[in-house]
Design a protein around this motif. Structure first.
Motif, PDB file in Angstrom:
ATOM      1  N   ILE A 138     -13.982  12.870  -5.439  1.00  0.00           N
ATOM      2  CA  ILE A 138     -15.420  13.182  -5.319  1.00  0.00           C
ATOM      3  C   ILE A 138     -16.250  12.054  -5.931  1.00  0.00           C
ATOM      4  O   ILE A 138     -15.852  11.480  -6.941  1.00  0.00           O
ATOM      5  CB  ILE A 138     -15.742  14.475  -6.112  1.00  0.00           C
ATOM      6  N   ALA A 139     -17.388  11.773  -5.308  1.00  0.00           N
ATOM      7  CA  ALA A 139     -18.383  10.898  -5.958  1.00  0.00           C
ATOM      8  C   ALA A 139     -19.741  11.593  -5.889  1.00  0.00           C
ATOM      9  O   ALA A 139     -20.286  11.780  -4.804  1.00  0.00           O
ATOM     10  CB  ALA A 139     -18.451   9.544  -5.271  1.00  0.00           C
ATOM     11  N   PRO A 140     -20.272  12.036  -7.029  1.00  0.00           N
ATOM     12  CA  PRO A 140     -21.578  12.707  -7.020  1.00  0.00           C
ATOM     13  C   PRO A 140     -22.750  11.731  -7.169  1.00  0.00           C
ATOM     14  O   PRO A 140     -22.601  10.655  -7.737  1.00  0.00           O
ATOM     15  CB  PRO A 140     -21.509  13.632  -8.242  1.00  0.00           C
ATOM     16  N   GLU A 141     -23.891  12.149  -6.639  1.00  0.00           N
ATOM     17  CA  GLU A 141     -25.167  11.423  -6.834  1.00  0.00           C
ATOM     18  C   GLU A 141     -26.173  12.473  -7.296  1.00  0.00           C
ATOM     19  O   GLU A 141     -26.265  13.535  -6.691  1.00  0.00           O
ATOM     20  CB  GLU A 141     -25.679  10.854  -5.516  1.00  0.00           C
ATOM     21  N   VAL A 142     -26.908  12.169  -8.351  1.00  0.00           N
ATOM     22  CA  VAL A 142     -27.812  13.186  -8.900  1.00  0.00           C
ATOM     23  C   VAL A 142     -29.232  12.634  -8.983  1.00  0.00           C
ATOM     24  O   VAL A 142     -29.455  11.563  -9.543  1.00  0.00           O
ATOM     25  CB  VAL A 142     -27.351  13.626 -10.313  1.00  0.00           C
ATOM     26  N   GLU A 143     -30.179  13.369  -8.402  1.00  0.00           N
ATOM     27  CA  GLU A 143     -31.595  12.972  -8.484  1.00  0.00           C
ATOM     28  C   GLU A 143     -32.301  13.789  -9.555  1.00  0.00           C
ATOM     29  O   GLU A 143     -31.886  14.916  -9.859  1.00  0.00           O
ATOM     30  CB  GLU A 143     -32.280  13.214  -7.141  1.00  0.00           C
ATOM     31  N   LEU A 365     -19.520  24.365  -9.711  1.00  0.00           N
ATOM     32  CA  LEU A 365     -19.580  25.319  -8.606  1.00  0.00           C
ATOM     33  C   LEU A 365     -19.877  24.623  -7.285  1.00  0.00           C
ATOM     34  O   LEU A 365     -19.381  25.038  -6.236  1.00  0.00           O
ATOM     35  CB  LEU A 365     -20.613  26.405  -8.913  1.00  0.00           C
ATOM     36  N   VAL A 366     -20.652  23.537  -7.323  1.00  0.00           N
ATOM     37  CA  VAL A 366     -20.909  22.775  -6.091  1.00  0.00           C
ATOM     38  C   VAL A 366     -19.587  22.217  -5.560  1.00  0.00           C
ATOM     39  O   VAL A 366     -19.255  22.352  -4.378  1.00  0.00           O
ATOM     40  CB  VAL A 366     -21.897  21.616  -6.342  1.00  0.00           C
ATOM     41  N   MET A 367     -18.820  21.606  -6.455  1.00  0.00           N
ATOM     42  CA  MET A 367     -17.549  20.997  -6.011  1.00  0.00           C
ATOM     43  C   MET A 367     -16.568  22.076  -5.576  1.00  0.00           C
ATOM     44  O   MET A 367     -15.895  21.945  -4.552  1.00  0.00           O
ATOM     45  CB  MET A 367     -16.961  20.137  -7.123  1.00  0.00           C
TER      46      MET A 367
END
Ligand SMILES: NC(=O)CC[C@H](N)C(=O)O
Length: 455
Positions: A138-143, A365-367
């Motif tokens: 997984i690679a997350p991006e957070v705004e 929970l998103v993942m």
């Protein structure tokens, strides 16, 4: 899943950093860290803090759902023991005395894991993949938005200063100067993140005034979910030290785009480490298509985990200011108008970016939710609809447009409850329904403005 054998690692780490205090942390349903502080000596001697499992059924307003089953499960708030994960130890870089912050797993005193814990829900899903020889990456991006501090409860949020612009009129999307204006804050944030070994990649000014995005390096989902939770805590803390708020609300301002938590997902063969989303000839594999088929079929039903608040659905509504927030679960090559974007990449990096989750969601929970949907697609060999070419803003299969219908869809989806855990799903639904009811009891200024003298 007991982590007792990790004690020697803890001893070494504490000694190397001269640790005197420990923050024993657990992520609640929202992704906020709860816990206890303990002297390091006592902790190293095997002292394990306890917390009641009710931290996993508390609503954002501080209440508890009025639910028969939950009362039956929790006759008097069962105690849980917190057990450290030696892979989730970080310094508290802003603490005066050398302090460790450690993410813990929760076990009842009888030894079973606490099914209500978001970190456990993700572990469950990862175990399903492990049993089939697959390792998700997984690679997350957070705004997030930086806004002026303001303690009024009903106030317009404003970006703090200068060149980032003052909403609509003069936004500085992608401006490097606008980022640099926050230099003292970001310098400190990067120093803290480095001290904590958080794998931040890039930082960019996003579409909104005062809106930024941080990208993480790709890796193991559990580690990255831990890192996102830690990052949010670190950024909120840093911003406060500079006299502003950092907010991860999905849609903090009506006239600015919302904030997302995109996750890029690929799948490796655990034995040889090759990406099973690409075939030997470099083309996307059957498994890749089944994974997307699963996302398309099941994501609408798991939206309460990706968009957990009433506010989250305001981001997913198509308006003049919604920017590139998705409104459907179509997929497409390098297409930012769909919920599922496949970036152009070499075969070994073949992946799908799920763009649905808001920054307000809990990363565990998103993942867990997204990987659960993909897993159901892999198992059922589901085929995706044809990819979208061009804009998907006016078409595609719709998502639930409010938390109410989203909760009904999750309630009706047994395959997801089987994967996420019956007990977790039941209590999550009860908590979210209680929050929705609390929201509905508030009479808004819009209602008074438009109805007071007109009906
Ligand atoms: N970087 C982007 O693609 C913008 C995403 C947009 N802010 C959203 O909420 O989804």
């Amino acid at each position: 899943m007991s982590n007792r054998q990790e004690q020697p690692l803890l001893n070494d780490w504490f000694q190397n950093h001269g640790i005197t205090e420990v923050e024993c942390l657990v992520s609640d349903l929202t992704g906020i860290l709860k816990g206890k502080i303990m002297p390091a000596g006592k902790y190293l001697n095997g002292g394990r803090p306890r917390l009641p499992d009710s931290i996993f059924i508390q609503t954002v307003t501080g209440g508890y759902p009025d639910d028969e089953d939950i009362r039956f499960w929790n006759p008097a708030e069962r105690d849980m023991e917190l057990v450290p994960d030696a892979n989730a130890i970080y310094l508290v870089p802003w603490a005066e005395d050398p302090t460790a912050q450690i993410i813990h797993d929760c076990f009842y005193l009888t030894g079973e894991p606490v099914e209500l814990a978001p970190r456990y829900v993700l572990k469950r899903v990862l175990e399903l993949y492990a049993a089939r020889g697959w390792t998700p990456v997984i690679a997350p991006e957070v705004e997030f938005y930086l806004v002026k501090t303001n303690t009024d409860s009903d106030y317009p949020l404003e970006p703090p200063i200068g060149r980032t612009g003052r909403q609509e009129s003069s936004r500085q999307s992608f401006s490097i100067d606008a980022v640099n204006e926050f230099d003292p804050l970001f310098e400190e944030m990067y120093d803290y993140c480095e001290a904590m070994n958080l794998d931040l990649d890039t930082l960019i000014h996003e579409e909104g005034a005062g809106q930024m995005e941080v990208n993480f390096q790709h890796g193991d989902p559990l580690t990255l979910a831990d890192q996102v939770v830690m990052f949010k805590r670190t950024l909120r803390e840093t911003a406060l030290r500079h006299g502003i708020y950092a907010t991860f609300m999905a849609k903090p301002m009506a006239n600015e785009p919302g904030s997302s938590m995109h996750i890029h997902q690929s799948l490796l063969d655990t034995k040889d480490g090759h990406n099973v989303f690409a075939d030997a000839d470099g083309q996307p594999s059957k498994l890749f298509h089944h994974f997307i088929g699963g996302l398309q079929r099941y994501l609408p039903s798991v939206m309460p985990l990706l968009a957990p608040n009433v506010n989250s659905y305001r981001r997913l509504m198509r308006t003049e200011t919604s920017g590139s927030a998705p409104i459907n679960v179509e997929w497409g090559m390098d297409n930012r108008t769909v919920g599922l974007r496949v970036p152009v990449s070499p075969p070994e990096a073949t992946r799908v970016e799920n763009r649905l989750a808001g920054a307000d969601a809990n990363p565990y929970l998103v993942m867990a939710a997204s990987l659960a949907c993909g897993y159901l697609g892999l198992l059922g060999r589901l085929e995706p609809r044809p990819p979208m070419v061009g804009s998907a803003w006016s078409g595609g299969n719709k998502l639930p447009d409010d938390i109410g219908p989203a909760l009904d869809m999750l309630h009706d989806c047994q395959p997801l409850a089987d994967i996420l855990g019956e007990r977790f799903t039941h209590s999550y639904l009860a908590v979210k329904r209680a929050e929705h009811r609390a929201y509905f009891q508030v009479i808004s200024s819009w209602e008074r403005e438009h109805l007071l003298l007109r009906v």
